[in-house]
Design a protein around this motif. Sequence first.
Motif, mmCIF file in Angstrom:
data_model
loop_
_atom_site.group_PDB
_atom_site.id
_atom_site.type_symbol
_atom_site.label_atom_id
_atom_site.label_comp_id
_atom_site.label_asym_id
_atom_site.label_seq_id
_atom_site.Cartn_x
_atom_site.Cartn_y
_atom_site.Cartn_z
ATOM 1 N N LEU A 1 10.659 11.652 -15.461
ATOM 2 C CA LEU A 1 11.831 10.752 -14.637
ATOM 3 C C LEU A 1 11.874 9.451 -15.554
ATOM 4 C CD1 LEU A 1 10.928 10.901 -11.190
ATOM 5 C CD2 LEU A 1 12.354 12.597 -12.470
ATOM 6 N N ASP A 2 11.124 9.188 -16.526
ATOM 7 C CA ASP A 2 11.503 7.848 -17.221
ATOM 8 C C ASP A 2 12.606 8.125 -18.187
ATOM 9 O OD1 ASP A 2 9.210 6.624 -16.479
ATOM 10 O OD2 ASP A 2 7.922 7.287 -17.846
ATOM 11 N N PHE A 3 13.174 9.254 -18.289
ATOM 12 C CA PHE A 3 14.386 9.224 -19.183
ATOM 13 C C PHE A 3 15.559 8.862 -18.591
ATOM 14 C CE2 PHE A 3 11.515 12.776 -20.829
ATOM 15 C CZ PHE A 3 11.839 12.620 -22.150
ATOM 16 N N SER B 1 0.718 -1.306 0.093
ATOM 17 C CA SER B 1 0.104 0.056 -0.038
ATOM 18 C C SER B 1 0.776 1.177 -0.161
ATOM 19 C CB SER B 1 -1.053 0.099 1.128
ATOM 20 O OG SER B 1 -0.052 -0.085 2.602
ATOM 21 N N ALA B 2 1.994 1.286 0.809
ATOM 22 C CA ALA B 2 2.891 2.382 0.836
ATOM 23 C C ALA B 2 3.598 2.509 -0.646
ATOM 24 C CB ALA B 2 3.905 2.214 1.826
ATOM 25 N N HIS B 3 3.810 1.558 -1.181
ATOM 26 C CA HIS B 3 4.507 1.542 -2.613
ATOM 27 C C HIS B 3 3.297 2.319 -3.491
ATOM 28 C CE1 HIS B 3 8.073 -0.786 -2.204
ATOM 29 N NE2 HIS B 3 7.502 -2.077 -2.274
ATOM 30 N N ALA B 4 2.394 1.821 -3.484
ATOM 31 C CA ALA B 4 1.164 2.363 -4.364
ATOM 32 C C ALA B 4 0.857 3.933 -4.055
ATOM 33 C CB ALA B 4 -0.141 1.533 -4.150
ATOM 34 N N THR B 5 0.867 4.191 -2.824
ATOM 35 C CA THR B 5 0.528 5.498 -2.600
ATOM 36 C C THR B 5 1.526 6.519 -2.869
ATOM 37 O OG1 THR B 5 -0.698 4.947 -0.405
ATOM 38 C CG2 THR B 5 0.185 7.284 -0.788
ATOM 39 N N CYS B 6 2.977 6.265 -2.892
ATOM 40 C CA CYS B 6 4.054 6.926 -3.191
ATOM 41 C C CYS B 6 4.187 7.016 -4.629
ATOM 42 C CB CYS B 6 5.215 6.476 -2.549
ATOM 43 S SG CYS B 6 5.399 6.627 -0.762
ATOM 44 N N LYS B 7 3.828 5.896 -5.351
ATOM 45 C CA LYS B 7 3.824 5.856 -6.896
ATOM 46 C C LYS B 7 2.951 6.749 -7.392
ATOM 47 C CE LYS B 7 3.577 2.732 -10.831
ATOM 48 N NZ LYS B 7 3.300 1.497 -11.322
ATOM 49 N N ASN B 8 1.718 6.909 -6.718
ATOM 50 C CA ASN B 8 0.644 7.798 -7.089
ATOM 51 C C ASN B 8 0.967 9.194 -7.083
ATOM 52 O OD1 ASN B 8 -2.217 8.138 -8.071
ATOM 53 N ND2 ASN B 8 -2.410 9.109 -5.811
ATOM 54 N N LEU B 9 1.730 9.497 -6.105
ATOM 55 C CA LEU B 9 2.395 10.843 -5.743
ATOM 56 C C LEU B 9 3.158 11.281 -6.890
ATOM 57 C CD1 LEU B 9 2.572 13.554 -4.002
ATOM 58 C CD2 LEU B 9 4.357 12.337 -2.915
ATOM 59 N N PHE B 10 4.316 10.327 -7.133
ATOM 60 C CA PHE B 10 5.310 10.621 -8.453
ATOM 61 C C PHE B 10 4.304 10.768 -9.497
ATOM 62 C CE2 PHE B 10 8.284 9.910 -5.390
ATOM 63 C CZ PHE B 10 9.505 10.624 -6.018
ATOM 64 N N SER B 11 3.155 10.169 -9.888
ATOM 65 C CA SER B 11 2.625 10.122 -11.151
ATOM 66 C C SER B 11 1.900 11.534 -11.333
ATOM 67 C CB SER B 11 1.596 8.954 -11.074
ATOM 68 O OG SER B 11 0.703 9.264 -12.108
ATOM 69 N N GLN B 12 1.428 12.008 -10.006
ATOM 70 C CA GLN B 12 0.584 13.134 -10.207
ATOM 71 C C GLN B 12 1.697 14.341 -10.256
ATOM 72 O OE1 GLN B 12 -2.197 14.144 -6.940
ATOM 73 N NE2 GLN B 12 -2.340 11.920 -6.550
ATOM 74 N N THR B 13 2.744 14.121 -9.801
ATOM 75 C CA THR B 13 3.652 15.219 -9.912
ATOM 76 C C THR B 13 4.661 15.179 -11.333
ATOM 77 O OG1 THR B 13 4.324 14.871 -7.751
ATOM 78 C CG2 THR B 13 6.222 16.342 -9.156
ATOM 79 N N PHE B 14 5.042 14.088 -11.804
ATOM 80 C CA PHE B 14 5.856 14.045 -13.170
ATOM 81 C C PHE B 14 4.924 13.471 -14.330
ATOM 82 C CE2 PHE B 14 8.564 13.271 -9.529
ATOM 83 C CZ PHE B 14 9.275 14.409 -9.729
ATOM 84 N N GLY B 15 3.711 12.939 -14.297
ATOM 85 C CA GLY B 15 2.867 12.319 -15.278
ATOM 86 C C GLY B 15 3.053 10.801 -15.091
ATOM 87 N N LYS B 16 1.756 10.325 -15.716
ATOM 88 C CA LYS B 16 1.776 8.884 -15.893
ATOM 89 C C LYS B 16 2.846 8.177 -16.296
ATOM 90 C CE LYS B 16 -3.397 8.959 -16.071
ATOM 91 N NZ LYS B 16 -4.677 8.770 -16.675
ATOM 92 N N SER B 17 3.199 6.983 -16.094
ATOM 93 C CA SER B 17 4.491 6.075 -16.511
ATOM 94 C C SER B 17 3.823 4.638 -16.290
ATOM 95 C CB SER B 17 5.640 6.261 -15.881
ATOM 96 O OG SER B 17 6.628 5.338 -16.082
ATOM 97 N N LYS C 1 9.454 12.741 -30.039
ATOM 98 C CA LYS C 1 8.543 12.390 -28.899
ATOM 99 C C LYS C 1 8.847 10.743 -28.639
ATOM 100 C CE LYS C 1 4.464 13.901 -28.529
ATOM 101 N NZ LYS C 1 2.863 14.424 -28.855
ATOM 102 N N VAL C 2 9.306 10.290 -27.461
ATOM 103 C CA VAL C 2 9.468 9.076 -27.152
ATOM 104 C C VAL C 2 8.215 8.226 -27.496
ATOM 105 C CG1 VAL C 2 10.350 7.504 -25.614
ATOM 106 C CG2 VAL C 2 11.041 9.625 -25.310
ATOM 107 N N PRO C 3 8.252 7.137 -28.355
ATOM 108 C CA PRO C 3 7.060 6.476 -28.737
ATOM 109 C C PRO C 3 6.733 5.646 -27.645
ATOM 110 C CG PRO C 3 9.095 5.523 -29.438
ATOM 111 C CD PRO C 3 9.572 6.627 -28.892
ATOM 112 N N ALA C 4 6.004 6.020 -26.681
ATOM 113 C CA ALA C 4 5.559 5.325 -25.471
ATOM 114 C C ALA C 4 4.117 6.226 -25.169
ATOM 115 C CB ALA C 4 6.251 4.912 -24.288
ATOM 116 N N LYS C 5 3.041 5.408 -24.923
ATOM 117 C CA LYS C 5 1.754 6.272 -24.433
ATOM 118 C C LYS C 5 2.053 6.737 -23.158
ATOM 119 C CE LYS C 5 -3.016 5.137 -23.657
ATOM 120 N NZ LYS C 5 -4.180 4.191 -23.313
ATOM 121 N N TYR C 6 2.620 6.252 -22.260
ATOM 122 C CA TYR C 6 2.941 7.103 -20.884
ATOM 123 C C TYR C 6 4.671 7.044 -20.766
ATOM 124 C CZ TYR C 6 -1.881 5.570 -20.194
ATOM 125 O OH TYR C 6 -3.193 5.542 -20.279
#
Length: 400
Positions: free
Chosen positions: A377-379, A254-270, A368-373
């Motif tokens: 930070l994905d770079f 659950s902690a993994h998911a919560t923090c991952k969601n924060l990063f998603s909101q900050t940097f975009g979906k991945s 544009k990197v050819p990925a939907k998400y």
Amino acid sequence: MAWCVAVCILVITATRVYGQKVVDERVIQKAHHFAPELFMKAPDRAEKDGYPMETHYVLTDDDYVLALHRIPGEESSPPVLFQHGQTSMSDSWIAFSENRSLAYQLWENGYDVWLGNVRGNLYCKNHITMKPSDPEFWKFSWHEMGMYDLAASIDYILNTTGHEQLFYVGHSMGGTMAYVLLSMRPEYNTKMRLVINLSSSAFGSHVTSLSTYSGTINWGLFKAYLDVTGSYELLPYSESTIAELYFVCGNSTSAHATCKNLFSQTFGKSDGVSEKDVPLLAVMGMGGISAFTAWHYVQVVQTGKFQQFNFGPEENQRRYGSREPPEYNLKMVTAPVAIHYGYTDEHNSEKDILRVAAILPNVTEIRKVPAKYFNHLDFISHKRAKELLYDHIVNSLEEY
């Protein structure tokens, strides 16, 4: 500034969980045991991965001492300099080695790899006359990093290797630094064989991440607070903070998911970052920065202009000869520039990226990197970064 916002929120959360500002030494030791990769320094990471690494020290024109990490190639190997993003450090290029680090990949393809660091981060807290405890030590932004840190790093690498040019790879602020240097000191354009900018923009008019909230902050009030506290350093590297981040974000599903969601909101979906990667991503944003560096980006968001630091009308008049800070002339960036950006990058928008590309006189590629998400930070961390981006960059360099 988004990375700063995300990590700060995680740290605040951790502090609330433990009810104290500094965790117990036993907690730090426990985090070391379960997640040693979070506490490694660049040379240790390279050794673990089986790569040689040297540390070189560089003196800037304004007397800051920088540490460069080198994965040495052969004498004839073309040098390539990697420059990290805001709040980060050289480790960011090799921390996610299971994705086939671009730095490692280029070394294996015959390049002499240099990983840069900037004043104020955990590797660069030395100055000839000042100490980090001196407020004056921290009165710099990415302007000085481009004008002095990047210039000194380039000159040192070329003098050391005997080459006349190098390749440059900048992520986020690393690209901003290149735009500053090449526009303000155009003689450095001839030293750049090719500039590869990964999610690097000079404008922030269309930023959509949490960093946009920073645009409501008043600089005068912010600086008054910093003056009272006597500290201009943000996100200093701290083992206790790393331990907090691990136990908040890395200790349960659950902690993994919560923090991952924060990063998603900050940097975009991945779709390329697992929950277990989030603590390491957070640590990569804990290199330490000056408050002026963060504020300079806030200024860009507020004004929509790529200009030097705004000290206020009177100080601007004294420094610049005008009440408004001058804008950087991107038309002076004549070195070849290749631009890469992501579909879901919340930190640098497509509109702002293309606005820069329309001004630069020598753009070799806009991709544009050819990925939907694919977010900010994905770079450096996407699981499929090699096939989506790195292989393409390797091929691009071979054309030069």
